[in-house]
Design a protein around this motif. Sequence first.
Motif, PDB file in Angstrom:
ATOM      1  N   ASN A 200       0.820  -1.213   0.000  1.00 53.16           N
ATOM      2  CA  ASN A 200       0.000   0.000   0.000  1.00 53.16           C
ATOM      3  C   ASN A 200       0.854   1.263   0.000  1.00 53.16           C
ATOM      4  O   ASN A 200       0.456   2.295  -0.548  1.00 53.16           O
ATOM      5  N   LYS A 201       2.028   1.183   0.600  1.00 55.42           N
ATOM      6  CA  LYS A 201       2.941   2.335   0.582  1.00 55.42           C
ATOM      7  C   LYS A 201       3.448   2.578  -0.842  1.00 55.42           C
ATOM      8  O   LYS A 201       3.595   3.729  -1.276  1.00 55.42           O
ATOM      9  N   ILE A 202       3.710   1.480  -1.577  1.00 51.62           N
ATOM     10  CA  ILE A 202       4.146   1.611  -2.969  1.00 51.62           C
ATOM     11  C   ILE A 202       3.014   2.170  -3.830  1.00 51.62           C
ATOM     12  O   ILE A 202       3.226   3.045  -4.681  1.00 51.62           O
ATOM     13  N   LYS A 203       1.798   1.685  -3.605  1.00 53.17           N
ATOM     14  CA  LYS A 203       0.650   2.176  -4.372  1.00 53.17           C
ATOM     15  C   LYS A 203       0.437   3.674  -4.145  1.00 53.17           C
ATOM     16  O   LYS A 203       0.155   4.424  -5.090  1.00 53.17           O
ATOM     17  N   ASN A 204       0.554   4.099  -2.901  1.00 58.23           N
ATOM     18  CA  ASN A 204       0.399   5.525  -2.604  1.00 58.23           C
ATOM     19  C   ASN A 204       1.479   6.351  -3.296  1.00 58.23           C
ATOM     20  O   ASN A 204       1.226   7.471  -3.758  1.00 58.23           O
ATOM     21  N   ARG A 205       2.667   5.780  -3.385  1.00 57.93           N
ATOM     22  CA  ARG A 205       3.755   6.493  -4.050  1.00 57.93           C
ATOM     23  C   ARG A 205       3.486   6.605  -5.550  1.00 57.93           C
ATOM     24  O   ARG A 205       3.802   7.620  -6.172  1.00 57.93           O
ATOM     25  N   ASP A 207       0.604   6.906  -6.932  1.00 65.09           N
ATOM     26  CA  ASP A 207      -0.397   7.956  -7.117  1.00 65.09           C
ATOM     27  C   ASP A 207       0.226   9.349  -7.116  1.00 65.09           C
ATOM     28  O   ASP A 207      -0.347  10.291  -7.665  1.00 65.09           O
ATOM     29  N   GLN A 208       1.403   9.473  -6.511  1.00 59.63           N
ATOM     30  CA  GLN A 208       2.063  10.772  -6.423  1.00 59.63           C
ATOM     31  C   GLN A 208       3.188  10.924  -7.449  1.00 59.63           C
ATOM     32  O   GLN A 208       3.915  11.910  -7.434  1.00 59.63           O
ATOM     33  N   TYR A 249      -2.379   4.845 -17.584  1.00 50.06           N
ATOM     34  CA  TYR A 249      -1.789   3.837 -16.693  1.00 50.06           C
ATOM     35  C   TYR A 249      -2.820   3.372 -15.658  1.00 50.06           C
ATOM     36  O   TYR A 249      -2.969   2.180 -15.396  1.00 50.06           O
ATOM     37  N   LYS A 250      -3.565   4.332 -15.082  1.00 45.86           N
ATOM     38  CA  LYS A 250      -4.586   3.975 -14.100  1.00 45.86           C
ATOM     39  C   LYS A 250      -5.669   3.106 -14.736  1.00 45.86           C
ATOM     40  O   LYS A 250      -6.156   2.151 -14.134  1.00 45.86           O
TER      41      LYS A 250
END
Length: 262
Positions: A200-205, A207-208, A249-250
């Motif tokens: 989840n930390k990678i996914k949040n990254r 998104d940014q 990409y999303k």
Amino acid sequence: MYPIRLICECKCYSENYKVRLPHIRNFVGVMKDISENYIVYKSGERNVAKRHNDVGCFFSASSFTIDAQEYAWAHNIFIISFNNNSKLKYIIKDIKTFVNNTQLKNKTKKEIIRQFKESNFSFSEDKNISVAIGIIDGVYPVTLIGNQKWLYDIDNMTDNLSEIILAEKTQRKSNKFDTLFTLNVRGEKINFTLPNIIANKIKNRVDQTNSGEQIFTIDIPYIRNINDNSIRRFVKIIVKLPNYEKEEYKKHIQIVQEENLR
């Protein structure tokens, strides 16, 4: 500074049976028992010859429950899942077939491993895999799995202490417990699975991150013989977001996730 000693436990349960909190709690207890078995007497003598910095790692063919992930994170235990990794499915299948068709009672671990390697089950369908251990951003270990010799030119690299390889994160496959990531490394598809407490930390990254920008790095340590000297080197994989529009990409990720839910 004491040498690092890696202490591992491995489980190969059925896909629907997760590694649960009691498994990790027991492993933490084992780690503490081992680390506390070190005594210096008044005479200065020790009960063991060497002392180590112990690092715990728990491997599993299936997922880890959320509470098991949280407990492992709190106690600095690394957890590595191979769930949903297609490149390992034949090996996992062979292990389970071997266990179900072999008399294992009263045999040592070494005897069981030797018997598996000598059996007809061992890697019967897909031998074309290669595995490397990497560390994401110098913090969390991952097991990178690709086709055989996907780091094919590792011995032909320069004599520098590190070599940089560019890669793109192309897909991910998520469920409630973990996420399978796919990288494009020099045209090869490389997979690794992370528990969602880390994923989840990678996914949040992501998104940014803008298209073409770096998301994270993976360091792969290895020993190379240079001029008759054994030298520790690193291959650094710089993982970027693909060079097309982020909205595309999303959509691409959403399509993959929807297909996985069908």
